[in-house]
Design an enzyme around this catalytic site. Sequence first.
Site, PDB file in Angstrom:
ATOM      1  N   TYR A  23     -18.635 -80.219 -19.322  1.00 57.99           N
ATOM      2  CA  TYR A  23     -17.746 -81.058 -20.146  1.00 57.99           C
ATOM      3  C   TYR A  23     -16.380 -80.762 -19.703  1.00 57.99           C
ATOM      4  O   TYR A  23     -15.974 -79.666 -19.706  1.00 57.99           O
ATOM      5  CB  TYR A  23     -18.106 -80.967 -21.630  1.00 57.99           C
ATOM      6  CG  TYR A  23     -17.346 -81.897 -22.639  1.00 57.99           C
ATOM      7  CD1 TYR A  23     -17.968 -83.117 -22.630  1.00 57.99           C
ATOM      8  CD2 TYR A  23     -16.499 -81.398 -23.367  1.00 57.99           C
ATOM      9  CE1 TYR A  23     -17.278 -84.004 -23.652  1.00 57.99           C
ATOM     10  CE2 TYR A  23     -15.763 -82.398 -24.161  1.00 57.99           C
ATOM     11  CZ  TYR A  23     -16.285 -83.471 -24.345  1.00 57.99           C
ATOM     12  OH  TYR A  23     -16.009 -84.433 -25.278  1.00 57.99           O
ATOM     13  N   ASP A  79     -25.307 -75.482 -22.319  1.00 62.41           N
ATOM     14  CA  ASP A  79     -24.973 -76.618 -23.073  1.00 62.41           C
ATOM     15  C   ASP A  79     -26.087 -77.657 -22.882  1.00 62.41           C
ATOM     16  O   ASP A  79     -26.308 -78.312 -22.016  1.00 62.41           O
ATOM     17  CB  ASP A  79     -23.714 -77.209 -22.530  1.00 62.41           C
ATOM     18  CG  ASP A  79     -23.207 -78.481 -23.613  1.00 62.41           C
ATOM     19  OD1 ASP A  79     -24.057 -79.002 -24.103  1.00 62.41           O
ATOM     20  OD2 ASP A  79     -21.892 -78.650 -23.631  1.00 62.41           O
ATOM     21  N   ARG A  97     -14.882 -70.444 -45.035  1.00 63.00           N
ATOM     22  CA  ARG A  97     -14.525 -70.115 -43.393  1.00 63.00           C
ATOM     23  C   ARG A  97     -15.790 -69.167 -42.782  1.00 63.00           C
ATOM     24  O   ARG A  97     -15.884 -69.213 -41.616  1.00 63.00           O
ATOM     25  CB  ARG A  97     -13.240 -69.648 -43.165  1.00 63.00           C
ATOM     26  CG  ARG A  97     -12.982 -69.581 -41.938  1.00 63.00           C
ATOM     27  CD  ARG A  97     -11.519 -69.594 -41.577  1.00 63.00           C
ATOM     28  NE  ARG A  97     -10.388 -69.202 -42.428  1.00 63.00           N
ATOM     29  CZ  ARG A  97     -10.229 -67.662 -42.482  1.00 63.00           C
ATOM     30  NH1 ARG A  97     -10.820 -66.998 -41.779  1.00 63.00           N
ATOM     31  NH2 ARG A  97      -9.383 -67.535 -43.687  1.00 63.00           N
ATOM     32  N   LYS A 121     -23.491 -85.612 -30.988  1.00 62.89           N
ATOM     33  CA  LYS A 121     -24.362 -86.306 -30.257  1.00 62.89           C
ATOM     34  C   LYS A 121     -25.583 -86.822 -30.654  1.00 62.89           C
ATOM     35  O   LYS A 121     -25.665 -87.151 -31.784  1.00 62.89           O
ATOM     36  CB  LYS A 121     -24.330 -85.913 -28.608  1.00 62.89           C
ATOM     37  CG  LYS A 121     -22.994 -85.228 -28.002  1.00 62.89           C
ATOM     38  CD  LYS A 121     -22.084 -86.641 -28.031  1.00 62.89           C
ATOM     39  CE  LYS A 121     -20.571 -85.946 -27.934  1.00 62.89           C
ATOM     40  NZ  LYS A 121     -20.237 -85.108 -26.796  1.00 62.89           N
TER      41      LYS A 121
HETATM   42  C1  LIG Z   1     -19.397 -84.285 -26.549  1.00 64.58           C
HETATM   43  C2  LIG Z   1     -19.715 -82.919 -25.569  1.00 64.58           C
HETATM   44  C3  LIG Z   1     -19.133 -81.548 -25.822  1.00 64.58           C
HETATM   45  C4  LIG Z   1     -18.189 -81.507 -26.902  1.00 64.58           C
HETATM   46  O1  LIG Z   1     -18.470 -81.683 -28.084  1.00 64.58           O
HETATM   47  P1  LIG Z   1     -17.426 -82.271 -28.985  1.00 64.58           P
HETATM   48  O2  LIG Z   1     -18.414 -82.281 -30.302  1.00 64.58           O
HETATM   49  O3  LIG Z   1     -16.778 -83.551 -28.955  1.00 64.58           O
HETATM   50  O4  LIG Z   1     -16.297 -81.219 -29.402  1.00 64.58           O
HETATM   51  C5  LIG Z   1     -19.552 -80.552 -25.158  1.00 64.58           C
HETATM   52  N1  LIG Z   1     -20.546 -80.720 -24.180  1.00 64.58           N
HETATM   53  C6  LIG Z   1     -21.114 -81.856 -23.847  1.00 64.58           C
HETATM   54  C7  LIG Z   1     -22.362 -81.929 -22.905  1.00 64.58           C
HETATM   55  C8  LIG Z   1     -20.573 -83.072 -24.492  1.00 64.58           C
HETATM   56  O5  LIG Z   1     -21.424 -84.090 -24.165  1.00 64.58           O
END
Ligand SMILES: *Cc1c(COP(=O)(O)O)cnc(C)c1O
Length: 396
Positions: free
Chosen positions: A113, A185, A60, A210
Amino acid sequence: MEKDKNWKLKTKIVRAAHYGCPQTGSIAPPIYQAVNFKVDNVDDGADRCRNFDNGYIYTRLGSPTQTLLEAKMAELENGEAALAFTTGVAAITATLMCILKQGDHVVADGTVYSATNYFLSNLMTDYGIETTFVDCSNPDNVKKAVKENTKIIYFETPANPTVKLVDLKEMAAIGKSRGIMTIVDSTFGSPYLQRPLDFGIDVVIHSATKYIGGHGDVMGGIVIGKKDLMDAIRDKTLKNLGGVISPFDAWLLFRGLKTLHLRMQRHCENAMEVAKFLEGHPKVERVFYPGLPSHPQHELASKQMDDFGGMIAFELKGGFEAGKTLMNNVKLCWLAVSLGDVDTLIQHPASMTHVYIPQEEKLKAGITDGLVRLSVGVEDAEDLIKDLEQALEITK
Ligand SMILES: *Cc1c(COP(=O)(O)O)cnc(C)c1O
């Protein structure tokens, strides 16, 4: 393998932190599918519990396979250190909760998001942390929203789902002049397209689900920044909230990363062709793609990105109904949420992901009734265009 500081990005994508197995020489890294790590004696056990740098003890807190992924991502983003989480959302929430305290204030972009928006506007408010949402693409909005107790400026670029850009250099300058931490992000960009730390941004976050993984078969989140901050996040919110990545998922992401440049190159080429096709289509009102000269921030995109990415948003003249018809008639594009996959994914926020959000809030985030989000994959662009063409034919 000794690290070569002069490696170019594409070599780093393949080889950074790629040490192989020290025992067997296997070139693919081993998966340490383990929970516990034996300690030599009680003093050693105490040392490892006190400081993760003294050795692994319990997964963890981190595991060897996770360390490889973290080291690679830190190198690709030109950061000191990185941390890997089970999802992007786990990375975002652990980072924000580590930094913020009761009474603090956040300035965030209105287009973030959906889970990030919920976390800031509904969860953190319960703990006495307030957020002002503004459009960060105009730096004056950010300067005006900053207060005495502002701790963080938070935004996405390019932003989900409208592919709006925020000026990294401007945000870093505002943060630095006021002692406010800037967090971006960078999921839509990936380290292949932009490296925000080079512009002075403090922290970079990815939903590794992604483009980092790239194959739609693993979830993950990464945070990159100064070692001190990464240590604090590991010690406070990774360890105690528990959103650590599993060894196997870390391995899958590490493997996916090795082809990041090849995938991104094709994503970018395909997206440019598809964006041009859509821009010339009579049923399409507007196309938002940073690579098109018609994108209001095309110049900024050319300055802070190496290429323009695989994400396109476009507005259908026929609005809500047209969006639904298009979605229900694509054949090659998958009708699906998520993005950054080698497969092309299409979705209509107004009737799908944002259907429960009040109209006023949707419009504030730039989500109109006819807006379609397209994550262009690595198929043949001609086939993608043909598919969109036949579905648009049916669309009113
Ligand atoms: C998908 C996404 C998230 C969240 O990520 P997860 O892996 O689904 O928790 C955060 N920010 C952006 C820009 C995203 O496209």
